[in-house]
Design an enzyme around this catalytic site. Sequence first.
Site: not given
Length: 226
Positions: A15, A17-18, A38, A42, A50, A115-116, A118
């Site tokens: 979650g 990304t949210i 981001k 991938t 994202d 945002e990473g 995984g």
Amino acid sequence: MNKIFFISGIDTNSGKTIITGLIAKYLLQNKKNSITQKLVQTGCVGIAEDIRVHRKIMGVDLFSEDLNHITCPFVFGHPSSPELSASLEGKTIDLQIIQNSTKQLLEKFQYVLLEGVGGLMVPLTKDKMVIDFIKENSYDLFLVSSPKLGSINHTLLSIETCYNYKIKLKAVIYNNYPVADKLILENSRNAIKKHLSFRFPDAHFIDIPEVDFNQIPNINFEQLLV
């Protein structure tokens, strides 16, 4: 002072990304100039998917920085780790390019939410994982967890890894999706909160309700942004 916050998950589909989009939405609503970035994307082509989700949650169009691929310089088609996806296309990921993009965004925006991809131990290059990138850049970290089966193990391992790597873990954000058995949800929440307070007594624990894209909630994240 302009700030960078790194958002990682305990694994894929936790979650993050949210959550990244919700924090960005909060910042915009409170007149704080902000943008999301981001790390690597991938499983798609063109503009990172994202980033598109972030903008949808924020209720804004794509930024020029999105169109120019500054918010995500590396996008690969195969849905796997960044290192593998890049190698399948005969490419390598230059982490300096990502760092330069972040610096460029900081020249214009007060907050950059990075945002990473995984979890923390995902390979970015042959010799660097996501957590190495976080540590080398001294980023404050928000770790996104969830009540799904297995999340206790993944979350406690992630907290331990942050502790051992001396990462600045600011918060665990507990994403209440997917909806889980109430006993599992409460047990996971309590176990995570207990271990978080043991390893990072100053870190926050924040519950986030399940997000309906037809009615995106307004959540107060002020305590995280100091």
